[in-house]
Design a protein around this motif. Structure first.
Motif, short mmCIF file in Angstrom:
data_model
loop_
_atom_site.label_atom_id
_atom_site.label_comp_id
_atom_site.label_asym_id
_atom_site.label_seq_id
_atom_site.Cartn_x
_atom_site.Cartn_y
_atom_site.Cartn_z
N LEU A 169 7.68 -11.01 -4.15
CA LEU A 169 7.54 -11.54 -2.79
C LEU A 169 6.48 -10.77 -1.99
O LEU A 169 5.71 -11.37 -1.24
CB LEU A 169 8.87 -11.50 -2.07
CG LEU A 169 9.88 -12.56 -2.51
CD1 LEU A 169 11.23 -12.34 -1.83
CD2 LEU A 169 9.37 -13.96 -2.24
N ALA A 170 6.45 -9.45 -2.14
CA ALA A 170 5.46 -8.66 -1.42
C ALA A 170 4.05 -9.04 -1.86
O ALA A 170 3.12 -9.12 -1.04
CB ALA A 170 5.69 -7.17 -1.64
N THR A 171 3.88 -9.29 -3.14
CA THR A 171 2.57 -9.67 -3.64
C THR A 171 2.18 -11.06 -3.17
O THR A 171 1.05 -11.29 -2.75
CB THR A 171 2.55 -9.59 -5.18
OG1 THR A 171 2.93 -8.27 -5.58
CG2 THR A 171 1.17 -9.89 -5.72
N LEU A 172 3.13 -12.01 -3.24
CA LEU A 172 2.82 -13.38 -2.84
C LEU A 172 2.65 -13.54 -1.34
O LEU A 172 1.72 -14.20 -0.87
CB LEU A 172 3.92 -14.32 -3.34
CG LEU A 172 4.02 -14.51 -4.86
CD1 LEU A 172 5.22 -15.38 -5.20
CD2 LEU A 172 2.74 -15.13 -5.40
N VAL A 173 3.55 -12.94 -0.56
CA VAL A 173 3.54 -13.14 0.89
C VAL A 173 2.47 -12.28 1.57
O VAL A 173 1.71 -12.77 2.40
CB VAL A 173 4.94 -12.85 1.49
CG1 VAL A 173 4.90 -12.87 3.01
CG2 VAL A 173 5.95 -13.85 0.97
N GLU A 176 1.02 -2.96 -3.89
CA GLU A 176 1.45 -1.59 -3.64
C GLU A 176 2.81 -1.53 -2.94
O GLU A 176 3.60 -0.64 -3.18
CB GLU A 176 0.41 -0.83 -2.81
CG GLU A 176 -0.91 -0.61 -3.51
CD GLU A 176 -1.84 -1.82 -3.40
OE1 GLU A 176 -1.56 -2.74 -2.61
OE2 GLU A 176 -2.83 -1.85 -4.13
N LEU A 177 3.07 -2.48 -2.05
CA LEU A 177 4.34 -2.52 -1.35
C LEU A 177 5.49 -2.71 -2.34
O LEU A 177 6.49 -2.00 -2.29
CB LEU A 177 4.33 -3.65 -0.31
CG LEU A 177 5.56 -3.81 0.55
CD1 LEU A 177 5.77 -2.56 1.40
CD2 LEU A 177 5.42 -5.03 1.44
N GLY A 178 5.34 -3.65 -3.24
CA GLY A 178 6.37 -3.87 -4.26
C GLY A 178 6.47 -2.72 -5.23
O GLY A 178 7.57 -2.34 -5.67
N LEU A 179 5.34 -2.13 -5.56
CA LEU A 179 5.34 -0.98 -6.46
C LEU A 179 6.09 0.19 -5.87
O LEU A 179 6.84 0.89 -6.56
CB LEU A 179 3.90 -0.58 -6.79
CG LEU A 179 3.72 0.55 -7.78
CD1 LEU A 179 4.27 0.16 -9.13
CD2 LEU A 179 2.25 0.92 -7.89
N SER A 180 5.94 0.39 -4.58
CA SER A 180 6.67 1.49 -3.94
C SER A 180 8.17 1.25 -3.95
O SER A 180 8.95 2.20 -4.04
CB SER A 180 6.18 1.69 -2.51
OG SER A 180 6.45 0.56 -1.71
#
Length: 157
Positions: free
Chosen positions: A61-65, A70-74
């Motif tokens: 979701l962080a990558t798509l939205v 990096e947000l999802g990776l964290s």
């Protein structure tokens, strides 16, 4: 007012995840018992896949939205640190008789964890080495692009 909305949202989300985790554990235990799975398979596969779904969905979701991997990776890294350090630590502190462990458990789980970390580091190193991002001046920086073929490396593991 915005802060209150975010706090309420976080609390509601926490309750939903808590309840979902309870349902997941009950269902996974019933599934494993019904199929006669050994405890190591139950923990390492059935429960691990289900309990990692929030990290997977957060990353996707962080990558798509937001367009930020990096947000999802964290989220994934933070969850791994929490699972490896905080949960065993609190279990030992809060347990009356301590946490029982044996040599086989430590060696087996540590081996899989170290392999996973090594593949994670190698995959991102390959992105940096083979797909470096360059600045306008042509100077390479310490950033790279994760391509789909590189993303298949940890999935294949």
């Amino acid at each position: 007012m915005d802060v209150v909305v975010w706090i309420v949202g976080a609390l509601v989300g926490g309750v939903v995840v808590w309840r979902g985790s309870d349902l997941l554990e009950t269902s996974a235990e019933g599934l494993s018992l019904h199929n006669g799975l050994p405890p190591v398979v139950h923990g390492a596969m059935v429960v691990a896949i289900g309990s990692s779904f929030p990290e997977l969905s957060s990353t996707v979701l962080a990558t798509l939205v937001h367009g930020e991997f990096e947000l999802g990776l964290s989220v994934v890294v933070g969850s791994a640190i929490f699972n490896i350090l905080v949960i065993p630590g609190l279990s030992g502190v809060l347990s009356e008789e301590g946490v029982l462990s044996d040599k086989e458990l430590v060696y087996k789980d540590a081996q899989f964890y170290l392999i996973s970390v090594a593949v994670f580091v190698l995959t991102f190193s390959f992105a940096l080495i083979y797909n470096p991002d360059t600045t306008a001046a042509g100077i390479e920086t310490l950033t790279g692009t994760m391509t789909r073929p590189l993303a298949l490396i940890p999935i294949a593991l």
